[in-house]
Design a protein around this motif. Structure first.
Motif, PDB file in Angstrom:
ATOM      1  N   GLY A  16       0.748  -1.256  -0.052  1.00  0.00           N
ATOM      2  CA  GLY A  16      -0.143   0.210  -0.047  1.00  0.00           C
ATOM      3  C   GLY A  16       0.809   1.180   0.125  1.00  0.00           C
ATOM      4  N   ASN A  17       2.096   1.333   0.378  1.00  0.00           N
ATOM      5  CA  ASN A  17       2.851   2.498   0.507  1.00  0.00           C
ATOM      6  C   ASN A  17       3.912   2.756  -0.419  1.00  0.00           C
ATOM      7  N   VAL A  18       3.921   1.736  -1.433  1.00  0.00           N
ATOM      8  CA  VAL A  18       4.965   1.796  -2.436  1.00  0.00           C
ATOM      9  C   VAL A  18       4.572   2.972  -3.316  1.00  0.00           C
ATOM     10  N   SER A  19       5.638   3.742  -3.762  1.00  0.00           N
ATOM     11  CA  SER A  19       5.088   4.817  -4.739  1.00  0.00           C
ATOM     12  C   SER A  19       5.611   4.299  -6.356  1.00  0.00           C
ATOM     13  N   ALA A  20       5.502   4.962  -7.233  1.00  0.00           N
ATOM     14  CA  ALA A  20       5.573   4.481  -8.555  1.00  0.00           C
ATOM     15  C   ALA A  20       7.160   4.961  -8.790  1.00  0.00           C
ATOM     16  N   GLY A  21       7.485   6.003  -8.105  1.00  0.00           N
ATOM     17  CA  GLY A  21       9.125   6.164  -8.526  1.00  0.00           C
ATOM     18  C   GLY A  21       9.816   5.541  -7.639  1.00  0.00           C
ATOM     19  N   GLY A  22       9.773   4.875  -6.853  1.00  0.00           N
ATOM     20  CA  GLY A  22      10.599   4.165  -5.779  1.00  0.00           C
ATOM     21  C   GLY A  22      11.079   5.085  -4.866  1.00  0.00           C
ATOM     22  N   GLU A  23      12.418   4.777  -4.379  1.00  0.00           N
ATOM     23  CA  GLU A  23      12.949   5.432  -3.204  1.00  0.00           C
ATOM     24  C   GLU A  23      13.615   6.808  -3.590  1.00  0.00           C
ATOM     25  N   ALA A  26      11.843  12.004  -7.009  1.00  0.00           N
ATOM     26  CA  ALA A  26      11.662  13.499  -6.596  1.00  0.00           C
ATOM     27  C   ALA A  26      10.453  13.981  -5.975  1.00  0.00           C
ATOM     28  N   GLN A  27      10.764  14.621  -4.612  1.00  0.00           N
ATOM     29  CA  GLN A  27       9.616  15.087  -4.031  1.00  0.00           C
ATOM     30  C   GLN A  27       9.235  16.480  -4.454  1.00  0.00           C
ATOM     31  N   PRO A  28       7.945  16.645  -4.458  1.00  0.00           N
ATOM     32  CA  PRO A  28       7.695  18.171  -5.066  1.00  0.00           C
ATOM     33  C   PRO A  28       8.076  19.214  -3.905  1.00  0.00           C
ATOM     34  N   GLN A  29       8.370  20.333  -4.506  1.00  0.00           N
ATOM     35  CA  GLN A  29       9.045  21.689  -3.775  1.00  0.00           C
ATOM     36  C   GLN A  29       7.900  22.494  -3.241  1.00  0.00           C
ATOM     37  N   PRO A  30       7.707  23.064  -2.189  1.00  0.00           N
ATOM     38  CA  PRO A  30       6.913  24.067  -1.997  1.00  0.00           C
ATOM     39  C   PRO A  30       7.351  25.458  -2.988  1.00  0.00           C
ATOM     40  N   THR A  31       5.984  25.918  -3.116  1.00  0.00           N
ATOM     41  CA  THR A  31       6.116  27.151  -4.208  1.00  0.00           C
ATOM     42  C   THR A  31       5.966  28.396  -3.360  1.00  0.00           C
ATOM     43  N   VAL A  32       5.506  28.497  -1.875  1.00  0.00           N
ATOM     44  CA  VAL A  32       5.390  29.716  -1.246  1.00  0.00           C
ATOM     45  C   VAL A  32       5.837  29.236   0.173  1.00  0.00           C
ATOM     46  N   SER A  33       6.303  30.293   1.071  1.00  0.00           N
ATOM     47  CA  SER A  33       6.617  30.165   2.234  1.00  0.00           C
ATOM     48  C   SER A  33       5.602  31.007   3.083  1.00  0.00           C
ATOM     49  N   TYR A  34       5.182  30.420   4.247  1.00  0.00           N
ATOM     50  CA  TYR A  34       4.121  30.970   5.258  1.00  0.00           C
ATOM     51  C   TYR A  34       4.936  31.567   6.552  1.00  0.00           C
ATOM     52  N   PRO A  35       4.560  32.622   7.174  1.00  0.00           N
ATOM     53  CA  PRO A  35       3.229  33.341   6.869  1.00  0.00           C
ATOM     54  C   PRO A  35       3.648  34.372   5.410  1.00  0.00           C
TER      55      PRO A  35
END
Length: 61
Positions: A16-23, A26-35
Motif C-alpha cells: 500500500g505504501n509503495v510509490s511509482a517512482g521508488g525510493e 523526486a519530492q515536490p518542492q513548496p512554491t510559497v513560504s508561510y506566513p
C-alpha cells in the motif's frame, strides 16, 4: 477460495505504501513560504475598545 481472498488482502496491504517512482523519486518542492508578509504595508493594530451603549448606566445604591 478463502485462502486466495486472504492472500490477496495480505498482498494488497503490504504494497500500500509503495510509490511509482521508488525510493529515489523526486519530492515536490513548496512554491510559497508561510506566513506571507507584505513589507510595504503598515502593521495592523488592534482597535480601541468602545462602550457597547451610548448612554450612561447609573447604579442606584
Amino acid at each position: 477460495m478463502i485462502f486466495s481472498v486472504v492472500a490477496l488482502a495480505v498482498v494488497g496491504l503490504s504494497n500500500g505504501n509503495v510509490s511509482a517512482g521508488g525510493e529515489g523519486a523526486a519530492q515536490p518542492q513548496p512554491t510559497v513560504s508561510y506566513p506571507i508578509r507584505f513589507d510595504n504595508t503598515p502593521a495592523a493594530q488592534a482597535p480601541e475598545p468602545r462602550p457597547t451603549v451610548s448612554y450612561p448606566i447609573r447604579w442606584e445604591r
